[in-house]
Enzyme design. Structure first.
Site, PDB file in Angstrom:
ATOM      1  N   ASP A  73       0.860  -1.173   0.000  1.00 52.90           N
ATOM      2  CA  ASP A  73       0.000   0.000   0.000  1.00 52.90           C
ATOM      3  C   ASP A  73       0.903   1.231   0.000  1.00 52.90           C
ATOM      4  O   ASP A  73       2.092   1.154   0.338  1.00 52.90           O
ATOM      5  CB  ASP A  73      -0.891  -0.037   1.247  1.00 52.90           C
ATOM      6  CG  ASP A  73      -1.753   1.204   1.387  1.00 52.90           C
ATOM      7  OD1 ASP A  73      -2.382   1.607   0.392  1.00 52.90           O
ATOM      8  OD2 ASP A  73      -1.769   1.780   2.486  1.00 52.90           O
ATOM      9  N   LEU A  74       0.364   2.396  -0.360  1.00 53.59           N
ATOM     10  CA  LEU A  74       1.174   3.607  -0.429  1.00 53.59           C
ATOM     11  C   LEU A  74       0.925   4.529   0.771  1.00 53.59           C
ATOM     12  O   LEU A  74       1.728   4.611   1.685  1.00 53.59           O
ATOM     13  CB  LEU A  74       0.905   4.349  -1.743  1.00 53.59           C
ATOM     14  CG  LEU A  74       1.681   5.665  -1.935  1.00 53.59           C
ATOM     15  CD1 LEU A  74       3.181   5.429  -1.920  1.00 53.59           C
ATOM     16  CD2 LEU A  74       1.237   6.356  -3.229  1.00 53.59           C
ATOM     17  N   ASP A  75      -0.215   5.220   0.779  1.00 52.34           N
ATOM     18  CA  ASP A  75      -0.488   6.233   1.812  1.00 52.34           C
ATOM     19  C   ASP A  75      -0.638   5.603   3.186  1.00 52.34           C
ATOM     20  O   ASP A  75      -1.463   4.702   3.380  1.00 52.34           O
ATOM     21  CB  ASP A  75      -1.763   7.002   1.457  1.00 52.34           C
ATOM     22  CG  ASP A  75      -1.634   7.764   0.156  1.00 52.34           C
ATOM     23  OD1 ASP A  75      -1.185   8.920   0.185  1.00 52.34           O
ATOM     24  OD2 ASP A  75      -1.972   7.188  -0.899  1.00 52.34           O
ATOM     25  N   ASP A 100      -1.950  -0.329   6.142  1.00 52.75           N
ATOM     26  CA  ASP A 100      -2.122   0.411   7.395  1.00 52.75           C
ATOM     27  C   ASP A 100      -3.565   0.676   7.784  1.00 52.75           C
ATOM     28  O   ASP A 100      -3.827   1.177   8.871  1.00 52.75           O
ATOM     29  CB  ASP A 100      -1.422   1.774   7.279  1.00 52.75           C
ATOM     30  CG  ASP A 100      -2.187   2.737   6.389  1.00 52.75           C
ATOM     31  OD1 ASP A 100      -2.584   3.822   6.857  1.00 52.75           O
ATOM     32  OD2 ASP A 100      -2.414   2.404   5.209  1.00 52.75           O
TER      33      ASP A 100
END
Length: 245
Positions: free
Chosen positions: A14-16, A186
């Site tokens: 995942d990124l953000d 997250d």
């Protein structure tokens, strides 16, 4: 901190909130040059078995991570390895929603995507109750979509497009097939991907505390995640068995 996998593995990231810190607005994130460099090196080390699996659009991911050369999965799996064209009806409705919401609540950010609509109230927390009511009243217009909550955001997205679908699709094809899947996430939107990798005997790695209860391993924050990725570049074999940190 998670150990180094003791067999060939694939990274699904995942990124953000996972690789980079969440910003007041999606276009304000900071992607360190070192992260791009490490992702590019991991792409080489893993023979291409590394992907970013994000709720962002494919075009958005390309802007931030395109130079890393890794696979990009956008819109929660609706855009797998390429941009996907939305229907004209969805585009028109999303535009109308955005205009209405921005006119009603100053400070609310409405992010329109090829197949979804994300409403952020991080800069306008007092709008949260009304936004929830507004979404509840309008969701019936798109019965093939559902709502998913994140950190100060509600997203309307297709029910058949999830990060879990993206994980299963990737892990069935080269160069991912046969590898241990390792997913970093997250938020609540990552939980179905956690379930998917664990069903494949892989690792779910939580970044932060929000979804730690559903993970095999935990990292404190995006900085810790970036440090762990850098550590993968320094080690070629496992130093400890699988287990929960």
């Amino acid at each position: 901190m998670p150990p180094i996998p003791d067999r060939a593995f694939a990274l699904l990231l995942d990124l953000d909130g996972s690789l980079v810190e969440i910003a007041p607005a999606p276009d304000l994130i900071h992607v360190p040059a070192s992260l791009i460099d490490h992702l590019a090196q991991l792409h080489h080390q893993l023979h291409g078995a590394i992907a970013c699996v994000s709720g962002r659009s494919y075009a958005d991911l390309s802007t931030w991570l395109g130079n890393a050369g890794i696979d990009l999965i956008g819109s929660h799996g609706a855009e797998v390895l390429q941009a996907a064209k939305p229907s004209p009806q969805w585009t028109q409705w999303a535009r109308q929603c955005r205009q209405h919401l921005l006119a009603r609540w100053a400070g609310v950010l409405v992010e329109t995507k090829p197949h979804g609509l994300a409403i952020h109230w991080r800069q306008c927390p007092e709008a949260e109750p009304e936004i929830r009511n507004w979404v509840a009243r309008h969701q019936y217009l798109w019965p093939a979509h559902h709502c998913v909550e994140g950190k100060a955001v509600i997203e309307i997205r297709p029910v058949n497009c999830t990060k879990a679908h993206a994980v299963h699709r990737l892990m069935q094809q080269a160069p991912y097939a046969g590898r241990l899947p390792v997913y970093l996430g997250d938020d609540i939107t990552d939980l179905d991907a956690f379930e998917a990798v664990r069903a494949l005997d892989g690792w779910a790695v939580a970044v932060g505390e929000k979804v730690a209860h559903a993970a095999d391993h935990c990292l404190h924050n995006p900085a810790s995640a970036r440090a762990w990725l850098h550590g993968l570049l320094q080690s070629a074999q496992s130093v400890s068995p699988v287990g929960r940190d």
